[in-house]
Design a protein around this motif. Structure first.
Motif, PDB file in Angstrom:
ATOM      1  N   ASN A   1       0.665  -1.218   0.205  1.00  0.00           N
ATOM      2  CA  ASN A   1      -0.164  -0.038   0.351  1.00  0.00           C
ATOM      3  C   ASN A   1       0.832   1.048  -0.261  1.00  0.00           C
ATOM      4  O   ASN A   1       0.320   2.234   0.758  1.00  0.00           O
ATOM      5  CB  ASN A   1      -1.018   0.084   0.900  1.00  0.00           C
TER       6      ASN A   1
ATOM      7  N   GLN B   1      -3.977   1.140  -4.807  1.00  0.00           N
ATOM      8  CA  GLN B   1      -3.437   0.691  -2.979  1.00  0.00           C
ATOM      9  C   GLN B   1      -2.722  -0.733  -2.803  1.00  0.00           C
ATOM     10  O   GLN B   1      -2.342  -1.086  -2.465  1.00  0.00           O
ATOM     11  CB  GLN B   1      -4.126   0.772  -2.140  1.00  0.00           C
TER      12      GLN B   1
ATOM     13  N   ASN C   1       2.305  -2.479   6.559  1.00  0.00           N
ATOM     14  CA  ASN C   1       1.159  -2.154   5.695  1.00  0.00           C
ATOM     15  C   ASN C   1       1.448  -0.712   5.314  1.00  0.00           C
ATOM     16  O   ASN C   1       1.566   0.263   6.300  1.00  0.00           O
ATOM     17  CB  ASN C   1       0.183  -2.745   5.807  1.00  0.00           C
TER      18      ASN C   1
ATOM     19  N   GLU D   1      -0.157   1.994   4.450  1.00  0.00           N
ATOM     20  CA  GLU D   1      -1.197   2.517   4.414  1.00  0.00           C
ATOM     21  C   GLU D   1      -1.565   4.203   3.734  1.00  0.00           C
ATOM     22  O   GLU D   1      -1.679   5.458   3.674  1.00  0.00           O
ATOM     23  CB  GLU D   1      -2.258   2.899   5.358  1.00  0.00           C
ATOM     24  N   GLY D   2      -1.205   4.347   2.150  1.00  0.00           N
ATOM     25  CA  GLY D   2      -1.355   4.855   1.331  1.00  0.00           C
ATOM     26  C   GLY D   2       0.350   5.899   1.787  1.00  0.00           C
ATOM     27  O   GLY D   2       0.141   7.075   1.315  1.00  0.00           O
TER      28      GLY D   2
END
Ligand SMILES: *[C@@H]1O[C@H](CO)[C@@H](O)[C@H](O)[C@H]1NC(C)=O
Ligand SMILES: *[C@@H]1O[C@H](CO)[C@@H](O)[C@H](O)[C@H]1NC(C)=O
Ligand SMILES: *[C@@H]1O[C@H](CO)[C@@H](O)[C@H](O)[C@H]1NC(C)=O
Length: 946
Positions: A559, A580, A613, A615-616
């Motif tokens: 991500n 994503q 991850n 998360e962007g």
């Protein structure tokens, strides 16, 4: 009787700055008093007992004495009808009413949760109306100014609970250091008002950051340093310190109260711990006793007064003598009478505990503990203080500069708020430039303080803690017209005023502000730091900061939305996606693949890999820090934790054993790894630090570059480059003149020296090692530009020269560019601390461009640094802020370069792409309020994760 105050009629015409109305109020007051007195006299006559041996003769000044007695128990605050005022006492006639249309208004009400969309009308120095404004009201105004806010955010003016603005000056002079008396540990009779310098540049600068009111306090050299004052920062019509006072607690002709004005809160500075201890060679025991002795003194006077008045009010005048009072102690007696906001500089648990004991012993309350680095560790101690728990007035991340701030935590605001305690963010100006006080609130929010409380921490809460919340700190009808119109949400990084009103008067003549990104119009999204905050408490303020090292295992960052990497030409966005499915695969500190999962699948080994991850989030180059002794010390003011200073051959003789004046010291030999500042910087994406030996004045020595995350020097990749550049300083400081220092440099560059000095200087002359010169003044820079030209003409080789600090470099931007000299600006947001820095380019809203942009426009390579090691961690935000000030003219890569590759280049670090660390951030990129979750270090062959 104690409740008798001047009647509302008298106060209706309350305008303290005109003598006539004061006098009429006084006259009325006297009528009231005379009435009371005659009533008392009649009572005495009626109870006349001629059989008593001692007959009380009413003294001549009985009326005056009864006046005094009656006022002893009156509590301070605004006059009862303050809210009915139709004009502010600070109104400047001729100020036009102002209508701010279509604003998004953070009012400060309802615990800071209320946001209104609408208009604000300012008139007569007050907020006349908020929300929908009736046409009839507007029609009644003769002439008014209309400002279309176009939906922009409006907040109350910023209130600084702890400032020394004016009791020093900016630039500072030997003759304006008026904040600390050294005449004893107990000085409650001193008044900051008597020191207030009205000519400091800082007023204008701080207003440009939205600050409208400051509590100016004496310094912390004394246990009781004196009385503070609340001032508004605008220049008053009468140009006097008195004219700056928000509510004058004194009568013009003395230090006693003028009862016709009602009692105003007074402010008193206390300090405990290291500062007063050191100045008077005291122990904490001595200082605590000094407090107790002073309060005991005040208590005796207070008790004597109370006893005296009990008798006087009962008509028992016999043998009463004079009213017991003492000008030196009246302010401290007032503390015991609950009329003074006690502002206490206090850091450590032991000191907080001492002061809490004192409040209970003498029964007074403390308004706030200031600095208060350990209050978050002892909420129960605060709650056991007399009266009410003190607020904590904090810095966001400034700490570890002295031992008692060692356990300071960025999570303190969050933890205190969770304990139901009040949090204030303060500047201690000029310790922090109060122009950027809002930045403290933004950081507090970033580290977990809810947004409503973060904004309140620089507006409504300090206003309440200083006893002025009846008129400042909120946007409400009837409040002072102190308003800031912002170019973004005030908690967004780089929020800058478009206009600031104080008493309804616009303060920015021609405000410059650049359009901010749309997302900056909302409360910024911030990470969750609950776990870190819990760890901080678990480890009594010193949580372990070391990372988990991943070696020999594949790490897959998922991500991922952006990847910026370094190539031969600089930093470039290598990968960007709005989906994503972005991944970056890493093995032993090197990226093996980036793209989508399917495209990178062959690099992922199956079940053994570790997934993170983002998360962007993003992967971007690690940053570099310069400008502080980071890596040479743990606690700035503790010599035992520091490498110490080098010998300076210009002003002292250098021992034979190190080669006399031919000696040059290498910072690399003094490096300390694992300091908390270095590890915190590392955890904030600053993976490299460049540090020069600590210099007394002129000569520093050879700088070094090291990995902030390394455990010790012998670890792989710990030292990035042992020797980087030759560092000297040309400042107005120390014993030698600036011209002497330039002469010394000329001599060094033209004539062969001895020993190691000659070894390095020969490289400097050939341009193989940069000459890094700490210099602030444009005049000194001009001389150095000429010197460079002369040396290059003589040796026919270009030298590499970098100016650092460089507050005035923008004045010579063109010449510096032509001379091919680089500039490291630090701090990146300038402040005129000294005369040689006085001609700063302040940047928006005062000037359209900042110094960075001006220098870049002339082809100068620019880096940015910091002045104290504790804020090395803020490099990412400093770079982002610099870019925001240019209104988007700097790309993300260019902004990152300011705090990374440009610094490396300017300071002699020859890193290659493979030596560059990369930083992984979750929930945003490195330039946003995201969280750094890992470092990919190729040179150390590891991935560090948190
Ligand atoms: C307020 O400003 C916003 C942003 O410019 C605009 O969209 C809106 O229409 C304006 N509202 C009023 C009532 O003027
Ligand atoms: C202060 O003293 C001066 C001179 O005695 C007098 O003219 C003035 O009215 C006094 N001011 C007040 C507010 O009492
Ligand atoms: C990727 O990050 C975004 C932004 O935080 C988040 O909304 C989304 O759920 C994440 N997706 C995955 C697959 O983790």
């Amino acid at each position: 009787m104690a409740g008798v105050l001047p009647g509302p009629k008298a106060l209706d015409s309350y305008t303290p700055r005109t003598n006539a109305s004061r006098l009429s109020a006084r006259r009325l007051w006297h009528v009231v008093c005379l009435g009371v007195l005659s009533f008392v006299a009649v009572q005495i006559l009626l109870s006349w007992d001629s059989t008593k041996a001692t007959r009380a003769a009413i003294p001549l000044h009985a009326a005056e004495i009864l006046d005094k007695c009656q006022l002893l128990d009156v509590k301070p605050g605004p006059p009862p009808d303050f809210n009915l005022r139709t004009q502010s006492d600070r109104f400047v006639p001729g100020t036009k009413p102002t209508l701010i249309r279509n604003a998004t208004i953070w009012t400060g009400r309802v615990k800071g949760l209320e946001v209104l969309k609408g208009d604000i009308l300012l008139d007569k120095g007050m907020i006349k109306e908020v929300g929908p404004i009736e046409a009839t009201l507007l029609e009644s105004l003769e002439d008014f100014v209309t400002i279309d806010a176009e939906g922009a955010w409006v907040s109350p003016g910023i209130v600084d609970l702890h400032s020394h603005i004016g009791v020093g000056s900016s630039p500072s002079f030997a003759g304006t250091s008026d904040g600390n008396s050294r005449h004893g540990p107990i000085l409650p009779w001193l008044r900051a008002l008597d020191s207030l310098n009205t000519h400091s540049e800082a007023y204008r600068l701080s207003i440009s950051g939205g600050v409208t009111t400051s509590l100016v306090l004496p310094g912390s050299a004394n246990a009781i340093g004196g009385q503070g004052i609340v001032i508004k920062l605008r220049a008053p019509e009468d140009r006097s310190p008195t004219g700056m006072l928000l509510e004058n607690p004194y009568s013009i002709n003395g230090s006693e109260y003028d009862p016709s004005l009602s009692f105003r809160w007074r402010q008193m500075k206390h300090a405990c711990g290291e500062n007063p201890d050191r100045v008077y060679s005291n122990t904490r025991m001595d200082t605590t006793w000094a407090f107790r002795q002073a309060y005991n003194n005040a208590r005796q006077i207070k008790d004597a007064q109370d006893e005296y008045c009990a008798k006087a009010q009962a008509g028992e005048w016999a043998g009463l003598g004079k009213f017991p009072e003492d000008l030196q102690w009246e302010a401290l007696v007032d503390v015991l009478r609950g009329r003074v906001k006690v502002q206490t500089h206090c850091y450590e648990t032991v000191d907080l505990d001492d002061l809490v004991h004192i409040t209970n012993e003498f029964q007074f309350s403390i308004a706030a503990f200031h600095h208060a680095h350990e209050t978050y560790l002892v909420p129960d101690t605060l709650k056991s203080a007399y009266g009410h728990p003190p607020a904590s007035a904090l810095f966001a991340v400034h700490g570890r500069y002295k031992r008692e701030s060692y356990r300071g935590s960025e999570f303190a605001p969050k933890i205190l708020a969770e304990n139901g305690l009040q949090v204030v963010m303060k500047s201690d100006h000029p310790v922090l430039d109060s122009r950027f006080l809002l930045w403290e609130a933004q950081q507090a929010h970033y580290y977990g303080l809810p947004p409503n409380l973060a904004l309140a921490a620089v507006t409504t809460t300090p206003a309440q803690v200083m006893g002025q919340d009846h008129r400042i700190g909120s946007i409400r009808q009837g409040y002072d017209a102190d308003i800031v119109l912002w170019d973004s949400h005030p908690l967004a990084l780089g929020a800058t005023p478009k206009q600031v009103w104080i008493d309804g008067i616009p303060q920015l003549e021609r405000p410059h502000s650049h359009a901010k990104p749309a997302e900056a119009q909302h409360v910024p999204k911030v990470p969750n730091f609950d776990e870190e905050a819990d760890k901080t408490l678990e480890f009594d303020g010193l949580p372990p900061l070391e990372a988990e090292q991943v070696k020999g295992q594949t790490v897959v960052f998922t991500n991922v939305s952006t990847v910026i990497l370094r190539d031969a030409a600089g930093l470039h966005e290598t990968y960007a996606t709005t989906s994503q499915d972005g991944v970056v695969v890493v093995k032993d500190g090197a990226i093996t693949c980036h793209g989508t999962m399917p495209s990178c699948s062959s690099f992922v080994e199956g079940t053994k890999e570790r997934h993170v991850n983002l998360e962007g989030g993003a992967i971007m180059p690690g940053l570099t820090s310069f400008g502080t002794p980071l890596g040479l010390e743990e606690i700035g003011s503790e010599r035992s934790t520091s490498d110490g200073f080098v010998y300076d051959p210009l002003i002292q003789s250098v021992p034979k054993i190190i080669g006399e004046e031919g000696a040059v010291v290498r910072a690399v030999d003094g490096l300390q790894f694992g300091t908390r500042d270095a590890l915190l910087a590392y955890r904030s994406g600053v993976t490299t630090a460049i540090t020069a030996p600590k210099s007394v004045d002129f000569l520093s020595g050879m700088g070094t570059a090291f990995s902030t995350g390394a455990a010790h020097k012998l670890e792989k990749g710990a030292v990035v480059q042992d020797v980087t550049a030759f560092h000297i300083g040309i400042h107005h400081s120390g014993q030698a003149s600036v011209s002497t220092k330039i002469a010394a440099l000329r001599h060094l560059l033209f004539s062969p020296s001895r020993g190691t000095l000659e070894y390095w200087l020969s490289k400097v002359r050939k341009g193989k090692v940069p000459l890094v010169i700490g210099v602030e003044s444009a005049d000194a820079m001009a001389s150095l530009i000429e010197l460079k030209r002369d040396v290059e003409a003589k040796f026919s080789r270009p030298m590499k020269v970098t100016f650092t600090g460089a507050a005035e470099a923008h004045i010579l931007a063109k010449e510096i560019g032509e001379a091919d000299i680089g500039v490291v600006l630090y701090p990146s947001r300038p402040f005129p601390s000294t005369w040689e820095q006085r001609r700063i380019l302040p940047g928006p809203p005062l000037t359209e461009t900042n110094a960075i942009q001006t220098l870049l426009a002339h082809g100068v390579t620019v880096g940015i640094g910091v002045r104290t090691a504790d804020i090395a961690r803020n490099a990412r935000f400093d770079a982002a802020w610099a870019a925001l000030e240019t209104g988007g003219k700097l790309s993300r890569s260019e902004a990152l370069s300011l705090a990374s590759i440009n610094l490396d280049e300017l300071l002699g670090v020859k890193t290659t792409r493979s030596q560059s660390d990369l930083v992984a951030t979750r929930g945003g990129d490195l330039l946003e309020f995201s969280k750094v979750v890992g470092v990919i270090s190729q040179r150390r062959g590891v991935v560090d994760l948190w």
